[in-house]
Design an enzyme around this catalytic site. Structure first.
Site, PDB file in Angstrom:
ATOM      1  N   LYS A  54       0.843  -1.207   0.000  1.00 23.48           N
ATOM      2  CA  LYS A  54       0.000   0.000   0.000  1.00 23.48           C
ATOM      3  C   LYS A  54       0.879   1.258   0.000  1.00 23.48           C
ATOM      4  CE  LYS A  54      -3.610  -2.539   2.503  1.00 23.48           C
ATOM      5  NZ  LYS A  54      -4.309  -2.756   3.790  1.00 23.48           N
ATOM      6  N   GLN A  98      -4.072  -1.644  10.241  1.00 22.80           N
ATOM      7  CA  GLN A  98      -4.025  -2.942   9.564  1.00 22.80           C
ATOM      8  C   GLN A  98      -4.526  -4.050  10.484  1.00 22.80           C
ATOM      9  OE1 GLN A  98      -3.317  -3.342   6.316  1.00 22.80           O
ATOM     10  NE2 GLN A  98      -3.521  -5.558   6.377  1.00 22.80           N
ATOM     11  N   ASP A 121     -10.873   2.694   5.228  1.00 22.61           N
ATOM     12  CA  ASP A 121     -11.074   1.244   5.273  1.00 22.61           C
ATOM     13  C   ASP A 121     -12.560   0.877   5.304  1.00 22.61           C
ATOM     14  OD1 ASP A 121      -9.130  -0.747   5.260  1.00 22.61           O
ATOM     15  OD2 ASP A 121      -8.469  -0.301   7.307  1.00 22.61           O
TER      16      ASP A 121
END
Ligand code: GUN
Length: 295
Positions: A54, A98, A121
């Protein structure tokens, strides 16, 4: 020659990223560089790889990124303190924690502590709620949004289709089902969610026009579970031991690709299918967050 029925996730992700370049340039012309913060807790090897990919895509597109790593032993208060700093930093338009988190950290508390307008997200309860309500002002979670984009750009008919989603996780299965049953474009499907307590999963799978495997069981979907001509999407990333492989193990999906590919109408390769799309959608959400903040 690769088989003709492959859905080219890498190519479609590249196309999407190309579309973002102009939007990023327009923002920069107004003095705004999109910014995204990554937070990792502990040293989960897969998470390191994902965050690394990413970061690399941010660099390629000219999105500012920064990565904050907390130790495995970090307390919830440590993490929430960091999130507060990132939430209030005007250079950052997106904040991503994450998953998976170490078990002593409550995921529900952590994800509710990212500002909804920076939640690229799509894990904050406000954004989850907006997805359920069909309110387009929220952020959609990147993997299911990427799968829908893959299907739409591969000319797969979703409206009226029988979709079977294998797996009910919060990151893929549940939001995927919610997205595809909305009464809107590239949705409007009849959706079934199967999980570990489902009786006769094979019978459900064989009804599917679109089969999305996201339960995290190595090569679970076999050829005899797939209706000939069905579209098969493999979300799984499972490490299996293989003495013949480098390092003694290799990655496989949730689909027995070699067996299923000849039966499927279209199928995502793995790797090179869903993975690149997740990253492309994260970039898209970040650009959108920056555009909104710049308004
Ligand atoms: N772990 C696996 N998929 C994801 C994702 O889409 N976002 C985050 N934050 N963690 C993940």
């Amino acid at each position: 020659m690769p088989p003709a029925n492959l859905i080219d996730g890498r190519g479609i992700a590249r196309q999407l990223q190309g579309e973002l370049v102009q939007r990023i340039e327009a923002l920069k012309a107004r003095g705004v560089q999109p910014g995204l913060a990554f937070v990792r807790v502990g040293e989960d090897p897969a998470s390191k790889v994902y965050v690394g990919r990413k970061e690399k895509m941010c660099a390629e597109l000219g999105i500012h990124s920064e990565t904050h790593v907390l130790s495995e032993a970090a307390s919830e208060a440590d993490l929430l303190g960091l999130l507060h700093r990132l939430n209030t930093d005007p250079r950052l338009h997106g904040v991503l924690v994450q998953a998976p988190l170490p078990p002593h950290l409550r995921a529900t508390v952590v994800y509710a502590s990212v500002l909804p307008e920076k939640d690229v997200d799509g894990f904050h309860p406000v954004n989850v709620g907006k997805l359920m309500l069909g309110d387009p002002t929220g952020f959609l979670p990147c993997t299911p949004a990427g799968i829908r984009e893959l299907l739409a750009r591969s000319e797969v008919q979703i409206g009226g289709a029988e979709v079977v989603v294998l797996g009910r996780g919060n990151i893929v299965g549940k939001p995927m089902a919610a997205m595809l049953c909305q009464k809107e474009k590239h949705a409007n499907a009849t959706v079934t969610i199967c999980h570990s307590a489902t009786r006769d999963i094979g019978a459900h799978c064989r009804r599917a026009d679109i089969l999305i495997a996201a339960m995290g069981v190595a090569e679970f979907v076999k050829a005899d579970m797939v209706k000939p001509g069905a579209v098969v999407v493999d979300v799984g990333v499972n490490r299996v031991s293989d003495p013949a492989a480098k390092g003694g193990s290799r990655l496989v999906g949730d689909v027995d690709f070699a067996g299923v590919q000849p039966v499927a109408g279209k199928i995502t390769p793995n790797p090179g299918g869903v993975g690149p799309m997740t990253i492309a959608m994260l970039m898209q959400n970040t650009v959108r967050a920056a555009e909104r903040a710049a308004r």
